[in-house]
Design a protein around this motif. Structure first.
Motif, mmCIF file in Angstrom:
data_model
loop_
_atom_site.group_PDB
_atom_site.id
_atom_site.type_symbol
_atom_site.label_atom_id
_atom_site.label_comp_id
_atom_site.label_asym_id
_atom_site.label_seq_id
_atom_site.Cartn_x
_atom_site.Cartn_y
_atom_site.Cartn_z
ATOM 1 N N TRP A 161 12.725 69.081 70.264
ATOM 2 C CA TRP A 161 13.409 68.295 69.053
ATOM 3 C C TRP A 161 14.452 69.211 68.481
ATOM 4 O O TRP A 161 15.399 68.840 68.037
ATOM 5 N N ILE A 162 14.355 70.622 68.412
ATOM 6 C CA ILE A 162 15.159 71.625 67.732
ATOM 7 C C ILE A 162 16.337 71.791 68.544
ATOM 8 O O ILE A 162 17.369 71.621 68.007
ATOM 9 N N LEU A 163 16.308 71.511 69.768
ATOM 10 C CA LEU A 163 17.367 71.757 70.694
ATOM 11 C C LEU A 163 18.260 70.524 71.052
ATOM 12 O O LEU A 163 19.549 70.590 71.324
ATOM 13 N N THR A 164 17.511 69.240 70.740
ATOM 14 C CA THR A 164 18.386 68.192 71.096
ATOM 15 C C THR A 164 19.678 67.918 70.560
ATOM 16 O O THR A 164 20.590 67.610 71.230
ATOM 17 N N ILE A 165 19.928 68.008 69.088
ATOM 18 C CA ILE A 165 21.248 67.751 68.599
ATOM 19 C C ILE A 165 22.050 68.837 69.033
ATOM 20 O O ILE A 165 23.310 68.457 69.447
ATOM 21 N N PRO A 166 21.784 70.078 69.036
ATOM 22 C CA PRO A 166 22.832 70.998 69.438
ATOM 23 C C PRO A 166 23.452 71.128 70.770
ATOM 24 O O PRO A 166 24.611 71.214 71.086
ATOM 25 N N VAL A 167 22.221 70.811 71.592
ATOM 26 C CA VAL A 167 22.687 70.634 73.058
ATOM 27 C C VAL A 167 23.442 69.451 73.516
ATOM 28 O O VAL A 167 24.493 69.426 73.987
ATOM 29 N N SER A 168 23.169 68.231 72.835
ATOM 30 C CA SER A 168 23.962 67.145 72.827
ATOM 31 C C SER A 168 25.245 67.379 72.515
ATOM 32 O O SER A 168 26.422 66.805 72.964
ATOM 33 N N ALA A 169 25.365 68.010 70.985
ATOM 34 C CA ALA A 169 26.638 68.068 70.575
ATOM 35 C C ALA A 169 27.626 68.871 71.089
ATOM 36 O O ALA A 169 28.701 68.733 71.525
ATOM 37 N N THR A 170 27.077 70.042 72.155
ATOM 38 C CA THR A 170 27.723 71.100 72.645
ATOM 39 C C THR A 170 28.210 70.318 74.088
ATOM 40 O O THR A 170 29.488 70.440 74.580
ATOM 41 N N LEU A 171 27.146 69.709 74.807
ATOM 42 C CA LEU A 171 27.670 68.944 75.897
ATOM 43 C C LEU A 171 28.663 67.821 75.470
ATOM 44 O O LEU A 171 29.728 67.738 76.328
ATOM 45 N N ALA A 172 28.700 67.106 74.407
ATOM 46 C CA ALA A 172 29.672 65.936 74.139
ATOM 47 C C ALA A 172 31.050 66.715 73.786
ATOM 48 O O ALA A 172 31.976 66.180 74.232
ATOM 49 N N ALA A 173 30.907 67.806 73.186
ATOM 50 C CA ALA A 173 32.322 68.697 72.797
ATOM 51 C C ALA A 173 32.803 68.901 74.304
ATOM 52 O O ALA A 173 34.188 68.679 74.174
ATOM 53 N N ALA A 174 32.407 69.507 75.367
ATOM 54 C CA ALA A 174 32.745 69.767 76.393
ATOM 55 C C ALA A 174 33.247 68.608 77.329
ATOM 56 O O ALA A 174 34.547 68.655 77.848
ATOM 57 N N LEU A 175 32.598 67.414 77.115
ATOM 58 C CA LEU A 175 32.944 66.347 77.814
ATOM 59 C C LEU A 175 34.253 65.653 77.233
ATOM 60 O O LEU A 175 34.991 65.118 77.864
ATOM 61 N N TYR A 176 34.175 65.707 75.624
ATOM 62 C CA TYR A 176 35.522 65.492 75.131
ATOM 63 C C TYR A 176 36.783 65.952 75.580
ATOM 64 O O TYR A 176 37.649 65.359 75.774
ATOM 65 N N ALA A 177 36.578 67.302 75.716
ATOM 66 C CA ALA A 177 37.987 68.077 76.065
ATOM 67 C C ALA A 177 38.056 67.619 77.542
ATOM 68 O O ALA A 177 39.477 67.508 77.887
ATOM 69 N N LEU A 178 37.127 67.020 78.601
ATOM 70 C CA LEU A 178 37.643 66.780 79.886
ATOM 71 C C LEU A 178 38.278 65.421 79.730
ATOM 72 O O LEU A 178 39.067 65.366 80.495
ATOM 73 N N ILE A 179 37.353 64.496 79.085
ATOM 74 C CA ILE A 179 37.965 63.169 78.971
ATOM 75 C C ILE A 179 39.273 62.985 78.362
ATOM 76 O O ILE A 179 40.175 62.465 79.010
ATOM 77 N N HIS A 180 39.540 63.881 77.332
ATOM 78 C CA HIS A 180 40.975 63.898 76.620
ATOM 79 C C HIS A 180 41.893 64.298 77.648
ATOM 80 O O HIS A 180 43.074 64.055 77.709
ATOM 81 N N PHE A 181 41.646 65.615 78.439
ATOM 82 C CA PHE A 181 42.544 66.051 79.494
ATOM 83 C C PHE A 181 42.999 65.045 80.539
ATOM 84 O O PHE A 181 43.974 64.989 81.110
ATOM 85 N N VAL A 182 41.821 64.285 81.009
ATOM 86 C CA VAL A 182 42.113 63.380 81.952
ATOM 87 C C VAL A 182 42.723 62.113 81.559
ATOM 88 O O VAL A 182 43.696 61.582 82.251
ATOM 89 N N LEU A 183 42.397 61.713 80.450
ATOM 90 C CA LEU A 183 43.193 60.301 79.846
ATOM 91 C C LEU A 183 44.440 60.841 79.025
ATOM 92 O O LEU A 183 45.203 59.827 78.879
#
Length: 336
Positions: free
Chosen positions: A314-336
């Motif tokens: 439970w403690i890890l869910t929000i920070p892990v999801s947020a960190t993963l989303a941050a990396a994915l956003y950078a990738l998606i923004h670069f590709v698109l």
């Protein structure tokens, strides 16, 4: 391009809702399966029916509105939403595979916020500009409050039931509680559908606002709640058997009486929080409720080692999801 990306986002959102259904199916059916009131197939079908039935009752969409406002509107783009959804789906599948009953609600909100913050930072804005602090504090506080409230309600309900039935014959009482467990599991599934389906409704709504398909503050198209309730119901029918085992037997052994108390407490907690528009975790709530019925027997009746592992997830869910989303956003923004 925007239209294509919007379609992709909507498909991913509905896919997340489906995954949410089978990931969280255990919340509604674990105790009713572990007490052998219903077979696993009967249980998921029962839960799915009441997941969808919530569509006809929860029409105020307060929870959807809270989720939609987690990230400031100025920093919501389709790329942000897509990154958040992919991160949430990835964490949900990871925890499901390992039989960890983590929160689908918090992984979705964490992913959405993480991508939104990254987008804001890339534009020179700050974290506090990207997210609406009051909404985030409300959501984060209930990571702790939801299981505690569920636990308190389940202890109270268990003690009330024990006192009412103290003179009843054990065999007769058990038959009655097996029947009552059908009612309590239906109530929990109903509340689960009303709370969890709305979170994805909020995400789809803001994606359509971001794509300028509907104006900000405009009416939510009726197909959105219909699609979300359908997806979560179909997902529930698919079951999440690894998590059912954890919830139904690993935390504490549950009897039909205790199943009624735990499910009843979970349903009450979800109903109250939905009324106030608070997107709480069904997983956290029912886990707290199951711990509560175990505590009535004794502290040692609860397997605290298992419980501590759940809390770490439970403690890890929000920070892990947020960190993963941050990396994915950078990738998606670069590709698109």
């Amino acid at each position: 391009m925007v239209t294509t990306l919007l379609v992709v986002v909507i498909i991913m959102a509905i896919a997340f809702d489906y995954i949410n259904g089978f990931h969280d199916a255990a919340n509604s059916i674990a105790t009713v399966v572990s007490t052998k009131v219903l077979t696993p197939f009967q249980a998921v079908l029962w839960a799915a029916i009441f997941n969808f039935a919530a569509y006809f009752y929860f029409t105020d969409h307060k929870v959807a509105n809270t989720v939609a406002k987690t990230v400031s509107e100025n920093f919501i783009t389709l790329e942000v939403i897509l990154a958040g959804l992919i991160a949430a789906i990835a964490w949900n599948l990871f925890t499901w595979w390992h039989g960890i009953p983590s929160s689908s609600s918090h992984t979705l909100i964490g992913g959405f916020a993480g991508a939104g913050i990254t987008h804001a930072l890339s534009m020179g804005a700050g974290v506090t500009d990207a997210i609406n602090i009051s909404y985030v504090i409300k959501i984060v506080s209930f990571i702790v409050l939801a299981p505690v409230i569920g636990m308190v309600f389940s202890v109270i309900l268990t003690l009330i039931i024990i006192n009412i039935c103290r003179k009843a014959r054990p065999a007769t009482a058990e038959r009655w509680f097996k029947v009552l467990q059908l009612v309590s599991s239906a109530a929990l599934s109903f509340a689960h559908g009303g709370n969890d389906a709305q979170k994805v409704m909020g995400i789809i709504y803001v994606s359509m606002v971001a794509a300028s398909v509907i104006p900000s503050g405009g009416h939510m198209p009726e197909w959105i709640p219909l699609a979300c309730y359908s997806a979560i119901s179909l997902g529930t029918m698919s079951g999440g058997w690894k998590i059912v085992k954890t919830m139904g037997s690993k935390i504490t052994k549950v009897t039909p009486l205790e199943g009624v108390a735990a499910e009843g407490a979970g349903a009450i907690t979800l109903g109250v929080t939905e009324h106030f528009g608070i997107p709480v975790s069904t997983t956290h709530t029912i886990t707290g409720s199951i711990i509560g019925v175990g505590l009535v027997k004794s502290i040692s009746a609860v397997r605290w080692g298992v419980t501590i592992n759940l809390v770490w997830a439970w403690i890890l869910t929000i920070p892990v999801s947020a960190t993963l989303a941050a990396a994915l956003y950078a990738l998606i923004h670069f590709v698109l």
